[in-house]
Design a protein around this motif. Structure first.
Motif, PDB file in Angstrom:
ATOM      1  N   ASP A   1       1.475   3.493   2.100  1.00 32.39           N
ATOM      2  CA  ASP A   1       2.092   3.788   3.462  1.00 32.39           C
ATOM      3  C   ASP A   1       3.453   2.750   3.484  1.00 32.39           C
ATOM      4  OD1 ASP A   1      -0.019   1.556   3.778  1.00 32.39           O
ATOM      5  OD2 ASP A   1      -0.895   1.998   6.047  1.00 32.39           O
TER       6      ASP A   1
ATOM      7  N   THR B   1      -1.098  -5.853   1.677  1.00 33.58           N
ATOM      8  CA  THR B   1      -2.652  -6.466   1.717  1.00 33.58           C
ATOM      9  C   THR B   1      -2.641  -7.533   0.744  1.00 33.58           C
ATOM     10  OG1 THR B   1      -3.982  -4.558   0.691  1.00 33.58           O
ATOM     11  CG2 THR B   1      -3.157  -4.252   2.889  1.00 33.58           C
TER      12      THR B   1
ATOM     13  N   PRO C   1       6.796  -6.428   8.164  1.00 39.63           N
ATOM     14  CA  PRO C   1       7.073  -5.390   8.507  1.00 39.63           C
ATOM     15  C   PRO C   1       6.751  -4.188   7.638  1.00 39.63           C
ATOM     16  CG  PRO C   1       9.295  -5.665   8.696  1.00 39.63           C
ATOM     17  CD  PRO C   1       8.864  -6.968   8.130  1.00 39.63           C
ATOM     18  N   HIS C   2       6.751  -2.897   7.570  1.00 37.68           N
ATOM     19  CA  HIS C   2       6.244  -1.920   5.967  1.00 37.68           C
ATOM     20  C   HIS C   2       7.649  -1.771   5.639  1.00 37.68           C
ATOM     21  CE1 HIS C   2       2.674  -1.462   8.658  1.00 37.68           C
ATOM     22  NE2 HIS C   2       2.464  -0.484   7.748  1.00 37.68           N
TER      23      HIS C   2
ATOM     24  N   SER D   1       2.533 -11.737   5.594  1.00 36.04           N
ATOM     25  CA  SER D   1       1.488 -11.216   6.192  1.00 36.04           C
ATOM     26  C   SER D   1       2.113 -10.655   7.735  1.00 36.04           C
ATOM     27  CB  SER D   1      -0.188 -11.815   6.454  1.00 36.04           C
ATOM     28  OG  SER D   1      -0.648 -12.342   5.501  1.00 36.04           O
TER      29      SER D   1
ATOM     30  N   SER E   1       2.175  -0.684   4.365  1.00 33.61           N
ATOM     31  CA  SER E   1       1.296  -1.936   4.953  1.00 33.61           C
ATOM     32  C   SER E   1       1.324  -2.886   3.660  1.00 33.61           C
ATOM     33  CB  SER E   1       0.338  -1.270   5.603  1.00 33.61           C
ATOM     34  OG  SER E   1      -0.649  -1.008   4.698  1.00 33.61           O
TER      35      SER E   1
ATOM     36  N   GLU F   1       0.756  -1.119   0.088  1.00 32.92           N
ATOM     37  CA  GLU F   1       0.444  -0.358  -0.162  1.00 32.92           C
ATOM     38  C   GLU F   1       0.874   0.949   0.079  1.00 32.92           C
ATOM     39  OE1 GLU F   1      -3.221   0.307  -0.608  1.00 32.92           O
ATOM     40  OE2 GLU F   1      -3.469  -2.170  -0.659  1.00 32.92           O
TER      41      GLU F   1
END
Length: 279
Positions: free
Chosen positions: A226, A230, A254-255, A251, A228, A224
Motif C-alpha cells: 500500500d 515499515t 509519506p506513502h 519513518s 507505507s 509495503e
C-alpha cells in the motif's frame, strides 16, 4: 564666503599664514589629505577582498551541495545495482508437483488355444466328462451372469479423482520481500523531491553539532504493497544521535508508490542515504 575644498592643501596655507609652522600642527594638518586618500583606498581594497571572499564562499558552498547531490544519486544507483545482483542469484522456481499416473491392471489369466487331437491320443484325465459320469455333484445356477467383454481393467482408487489435474503451486508473493522488481517503488515526485524532503525535515542533533560529527547514514526500509514504510533500520551507521534522527525522518515519510512484479503490487526493500553536514 567662498567654498573651501578640504582636500585641497591651500586652506592650510591660509590658516597658518604668519604663524609658527614648526610647532607640529601645520605638518599634521598638511598630511590630512594624503591620509584620507590612503584610508579610502585601504577601505575600498578591504571591501573588495571581503566581497570576493563572500562570493567565493557562496559559490564553493553551492558547488559542494551539487557534489553531495551527485554523490547521493550515485550511492542510490550503486545500492540498486547491488540489489539487482543479489536478486539474480536468488532465482525462485515454482514447485510443480509431478503428474500422478493411474496404473492399469491387466488380467493375468493366460488364454490357451484348443488343440484338436485324436481320441486315442488324449489322456483320460484330460477328457471332458459327461454330466452323468461326474463323480462330484455340481450345482448349476439358474441365473445368467454377463462376463467381461473387455479384458483390460483399470484400477481406480477411491481417494484419487480420475482425470483431475494436479493443483497449481501456491505463489506466496504478498509476503515475500523483494530486492529488485520489474517496477521499483518511487517517492512521490521522484528522487529530487525525496532529497528535498530529507533536507527540509532533518533536525541536526545538538550533541553532534557540538562534537563536530557529520557523515552519511544509510537507512534500509520496506515499501509495503500500500506504499507505507515499515522495518526501518540503520544499514550504515555514523553516530547514534545521527542514526536516530535519520530513522525518525525516514519513518515519517509519506506513502510511496509501491513496487510491482508481474503486474501485482509487492513488498520491496529500499535503501536511502541521509547526509548530515555542518555548515
Amino acid at each position: 564666503m567662498a567654498k573651501i575644498d578640504l582636500y585641497d592643501p591651500k586652506w592650510i596655507e591660509m590658516v597658518f599664514a604668519n604663524k609658527n609652522r614648526e610647532y607640529g600642527a601645520y605638518k599634521l594638518r598638511k598630511g590630512t589629505s594624503n591620509r584620507n586618500i590612503k584610508a579610502l583606498l585601504i577601505l575600498a581594497i578591504a571591501a573588495a577582498l571581503v566581497g570576493g571572499f563572500l562570493v567565493y564562499k557562496i559559490q564553493a558552498q553551492k558547488a559542494e551541495e551539487a557534489r553531495m547531490a551527485r554523490m547521493e544519486a550515485m550511492e542510490l544507483s550503486k545500492l540498486q545495482e547491488q540489489a539487482k545482483k543479489r536478486e539474480k542469484k536468488e532465482i525462485v522456481k515454482p514447485k510443480i508437483q509431478p503428474k500422478k499416473e493411474i496404473p492399469v491392471a491387466r488380467q493375468t489369466q493366460k488364454f490357451t488355444a484348443p488343440v484338436i487331437k485324436k481320441d486315442e491320443l488324449v489322456k483320460e484325465e484330460n477328457q471332458v466328462k459327461q454330466m452323468d459320469k461326474l463323480d462330484e455333484k455340481v450345482a448349476v445356477g439358474t441365473e445368467n451372469i454377463k462376463g467381461t467383454t473387455n479384458r483390460t481393467v483399470e484400477a481406480v482408487r477411491n481417494d484419487i479423482a480420475v482425470n483431475t489435474p494436479p493443483p497449481a503451486p501456491k505463489q506466496e508473493v504478498t509476503q515475500k520481500v523483494f530486492d529488485v522488481v520489474e517496477e521499483m517503488p518511487s517517492y512521490p515526485g521522484g528522487p529530487a523531491a525525496l532529497m528535498s524532503y530529507l533536507n527540509s525535515n532533518i533536525r541536526y542533533p545538538v550533541v553532534a553539532q557540538e562534537n563536530g560529527v557529520q557523515g552519511r547514514v544509510v537507512i534500509s526500509f520496506v515499501v509495503e504493497t500500500d506504499g507505507s514504510i515499515t522495518q526501518v533500520r540503520v544499514a550504515r551507521s555514523v553516530d547514534p544521535s545521527l542514526d536516530k534522527e535519520a530513522e525518525r525522518v525516514v519513518s515519517a515519510m509519506p506513502h510511496w508508490k509501491p513496487g510491482r512484479q508481474n503486474g501485482q503490487a509487492v513488498r520491496v526493500k529500499y535503501n536511502v542515504p541521509v547526509t548530515f553536514k555542518l555548515q
